[in-house]
Design an enzyme around this catalytic site. Structure first.
Site, PDB file in Angstrom:
ATOM      1  N   LYS A  23       0.841  -1.207   0.000  1.00 56.07           N
ATOM      2  CA  LYS A  23       0.000   0.000   0.000  1.00 56.07           C
ATOM      3  C   LYS A  23       0.874   1.255   0.000  1.00 56.07           C
ATOM      4  O   LYS A  23       0.643   2.183  -0.778  1.00 56.07           O
ATOM      5  CB  LYS A  23      -0.905  -0.004   1.244  1.00 56.07           C
ATOM      6  CG  LYS A  23      -1.708   1.285   1.421  1.00 56.07           C
ATOM      7  CD  LYS A  23      -2.507   1.309   2.722  1.00 56.07           C
ATOM      8  CE  LYS A  23      -1.629   1.511   3.930  1.00 56.07           C
ATOM      9  NZ  LYS A  23      -2.377   1.889   5.141  1.00 56.07           N
ATOM     10  N   SER A  24       1.869   1.293   0.879  1.00 54.08           N
ATOM     11  CA  SER A  24       2.738   2.477   0.997  1.00 54.08           C
ATOM     12  C   SER A  24       3.434   2.771  -0.322  1.00 54.08           C
ATOM     13  O   SER A  24       3.534   3.928  -0.741  1.00 54.08           O
ATOM     14  CB  SER A  24       3.826   2.246   2.054  1.00 54.08           C
ATOM     15  OG  SER A  24       3.259   1.831   3.258  1.00 54.08           O
ATOM     16  N   ARG A 125      -8.342  11.867  12.209  1.00 51.64           N
ATOM     17  CA  ARG A 125      -6.909  11.578  12.108  1.00 51.64           C
ATOM     18  C   ARG A 125      -6.146  12.890  11.924  1.00 51.64           C
ATOM     19  O   ARG A 125      -6.369  13.612  10.971  1.00 51.64           O
ATOM     20  CB  ARG A 125      -6.635  10.597  10.956  1.00 51.64           C
ATOM     21  CG  ARG A 125      -7.323   9.256  11.186  1.00 51.64           C
ATOM     22  CD  ARG A 125      -7.083   8.270  10.052  1.00 51.64           C
ATOM     23  NE  ARG A 125      -5.690   7.825   9.997  1.00 51.64           N
ATOM     24  CZ  ARG A 125      -5.221   7.001   9.066  1.00 51.64           C
ATOM     25  NH1 ARG A 125      -6.023   6.555   8.112  1.00 51.64           N
ATOM     26  NH2 ARG A 125      -3.964   6.630   9.074  1.00 51.64           N
ATOM     27  N   SER A 170       3.410  11.119  12.932  1.00 52.08           N
ATOM     28  CA  SER A 170       3.311  10.310  11.718  1.00 52.08           C
ATOM     29  C   SER A 170       4.418  10.675  10.750  1.00 52.08           C
ATOM     30  O   SER A 170       4.664  11.850  10.495  1.00 52.08           O
ATOM     31  CB  SER A 170       1.956  10.534  11.037  1.00 52.08           C
ATOM     32  OG  SER A 170       1.935   9.916   9.767  1.00 52.08           O
ATOM     33  N   ASP A 314       3.160  -0.901  12.143  1.00 57.89           N
ATOM     34  CA  ASP A 314       2.047  -1.681  11.595  1.00 57.89           C
ATOM     35  C   ASP A 314       2.230  -3.172  11.848  1.00 57.89           C
ATOM     36  O   ASP A 314       1.323  -3.858  12.311  1.00 57.89           O
ATOM     37  CB  ASP A 314       1.888  -1.418  10.092  1.00 57.89           C
ATOM     38  CG  ASP A 314       1.278  -0.044   9.822  1.00 57.89           C
ATOM     39  OD1 ASP A 314       0.835   0.603  10.797  1.00 57.89           O
ATOM     40  OD2 ASP A 314       1.250   0.374   8.659  1.00 57.89           O
ATOM     41  N   ASN A 338       2.008   5.907  18.130  1.00 53.30           N
ATOM     42  CA  ASN A 338       1.328   6.236  16.875  1.00 53.30           C
ATOM     43  C   ASN A 338       0.277   5.204  16.463  1.00 53.30           C
ATOM     44  O   ASN A 338      -0.496   5.444  15.544  1.00 53.30           O
ATOM     45  CB  ASN A 338       2.331   6.592  15.763  1.00 53.30           C
ATOM     46  CG  ASN A 338       2.810   5.421  14.958  1.00 53.30           C
ATOM     47  OD1 ASN A 338       2.865   4.287  15.440  1.00 53.30           O
ATOM     48  ND2 ASN A 338       3.168   5.684  13.726  1.00 53.30           N
ATOM     49  N   LYS A 413      -9.076  -2.739   2.642  1.00 52.87           N
ATOM     50  CA  LYS A 413      -8.200  -1.552   2.638  1.00 52.87           C
ATOM     51  C   LYS A 413      -6.819  -1.888   2.067  1.00 52.87           C
ATOM     52  O   LYS A 413      -6.214  -1.070   1.381  1.00 52.87           O
ATOM     53  CB  LYS A 413      -8.077  -1.016   4.065  1.00 52.87           C
ATOM     54  CG  LYS A 413      -7.464   0.371   4.158  1.00 52.87           C
ATOM     55  CD  LYS A 413      -7.560   0.863   5.586  1.00 52.87           C
ATOM     56  CE  LYS A 413      -7.325   2.317   5.798  1.00 52.87           C
ATOM     57  NZ  LYS A 413      -6.394   3.074   5.094  1.00 52.87           N
TER      58      LYS A 413
END
Length: 429
Positions: A23-24, A125, A170, A314, A338, A413
């Protein structure tokens, strides 16, 4: 009635998984290709909600692209510079932080009237640190609802110059500034305030900017220098690595109930910091083998650990549920504040759901301590519209206890067919 999926106890997990694209990397690649001179062909692009939101936004901004039928190959015709918006636009970005933050910065290069909005959770967020930094560079930005949170109205104006940004919440704020700075009118110097979280994600950004022709001077992650008035150049073909965060569930499953699981699409030279997750499993007692384009994990007796997880926030969530299978007491995951500003407040959510399956949990402001029970309890797991909660808690089925996952489709997602792939590698008890 909320949809649910009950996973029956899994006795063995074994086999090979070709990872969906990261995803990133996917959303960074789409943005860089859109801003570049020339055509870019992206392969192994992730097909997921977050990527679809980015593609929809790019189309609204006049970017032309062609997607293959399975949506994993995308040919993009670059704009050769910043976006232009001749009329007012509103872009809906769902809950995609990897679209919201970089687009908020990139769209400050263009004079216009652009509103960025998203799902209710997106409006919770924080984005204030990024907005403050962009304003230092001349950007004109208004908050439309709550101060420091989306939705935002952007009127361009970003020129570059000397900027300081808070790095403690972040890394996406810094990523957004770095990717925008080369197209600014002036050179940009970015100074980091506080401790920079998720450094490996900054490495992804710098590595990818280089692939698209831009060098950044990085002074020990404290200051970054980017020359202005530059142009991104298409690399031609760009292969999106497999998602290392998605790999974590299958590697952990093998550590608990392997067999051997091999994930392909990432390997020892991956740009993603989350491959370091495999080192954590090894420290816990699993057997790990590395290749150029694969990581393999085999079962070992797992032991509790106490570790700083700031570098892999994550993937660290997967350790929280893997800890249910660790011998020798309490696992402590530190420096994970975070988690609280992600798809949901993951620290609170993780504590609540781990207790449901019988674990003893201490939830701190920026740490979590997990002591597994003698026997796990069957439970209905709330997922908080958070893909990682659903995938993490699927590991409970590696015990002799079934587990029910509420709203299993939230994995769309990042990993729409996660549960199908898990079933394919599983042998039921």
């Amino acid at each position: 009635m909320q949809e649910s999926l009950t996973l029956q106890p899994i006795k063995l997990i074994n086999g090979t998984l070709n990872l969906p694209g990261s995803k990133s990397v996917s959303n960074r690649a789409l943005l860089l290709a859109a801003l570049s001179e020339g055509k870019t062909r992206l392969t192994n692009l992730l097909d997921s909600d977050d990527v679809r939101h980015m593609l929809t936004a790019l189309a609204a901004l006049g970017v032309e692209y062609h997607l293959s039928s399975d949506r994993t190959v995308c040919e993009i015709t670059g704009l050769g510079g910043a976006f232009t918006a001749s009329q007012p636009l509103e872009l809906f970005l769902g809950n995609a932080g990897t679209a919201m933050r970089p687009l908020a910065a990139a769209l400050c290069l263009t004079d216009g009237d652009i509103v960025l909005t998203g799902e209710p959770r997106m409006k919770e967020r924080p984005i204030g640190h990024l907005v403050d930094a962009l304003r230092q560079g001349g950007a004109k930005i208004d908050y439309l609802e709550q101060e420091n949170y989306p939705p935002l109205r952007l009127h361009g104006g970003f020129q570059g110059g000397e900027i300081s940004v808070d790095g403690s919440v972040s890394s996406q704020f810094l990523t957004a500034l770095l990717m925008t700075a080369p197209l600014a009118a002036q050179d940009t110097q970015i100074s980091i305030q506080g401790d920079l979280v998720s450094k490996p994600y900054i490495d992804i950004t710098l590595h990818m900017m280089k692939a698209f022709g831009i060098e950044v001077r990085n002074e020990n992650y404290q200051r970054f220098f980017v020359a202005g008035r530059q142009q991104y150049r298409s690399p031609g073909d760009y292969l999106v690595e497999g998602d290392a965060s998605s790999a974590s569930y299958f590697l952990a499953a093998a550590a608990i109930k392997g067999g051997v699981v091999r994930v392909t699409g990432v390997g020892r030279n991956s740009v993603q910091g989350d491959i370091r997750f495999a080192d954590v499993l090894e420290r816990m007692g699993a057997i790990v083998r590395w290749g150029e384009d694969y990581i393999e994990c085999e079962r070992g007796e797992l032991h509790a650990i106490d570790m700083d997880m700031n570098h892999i926030p994550d993937a660290a969530m997967t350790i929280a549920t893997a800890a249910l299978f660790a011998q020798g007491g309490t696992t402590t995951l530190r420096n994970i504040y975070n988690w609280r500003v992600k798809e949901t407040d993951r620290l609170a959510a993780m504590a609540i759901e781990l207790r449901k399956v019988g674990a003893e949990v201490e939830e701190g402001n920026d740490y979590i301590r997990i002591t597994p029970p003698a026997k796990l309890k069957a439970a209905e797991i709330g997922t908080y519209n958070d893909h990682r909660m659903a995938m993490c808690f699927s590991l409970v089925a590696l015990s002799d206890t079934p587990v029910t996952i509420l709203d299993p489709k939230c994995t769309a997602k990042t990993f729409p067919d996660y549960f199908e792939q898990l079933a394919r590698l599983s042998e039921l008890a």
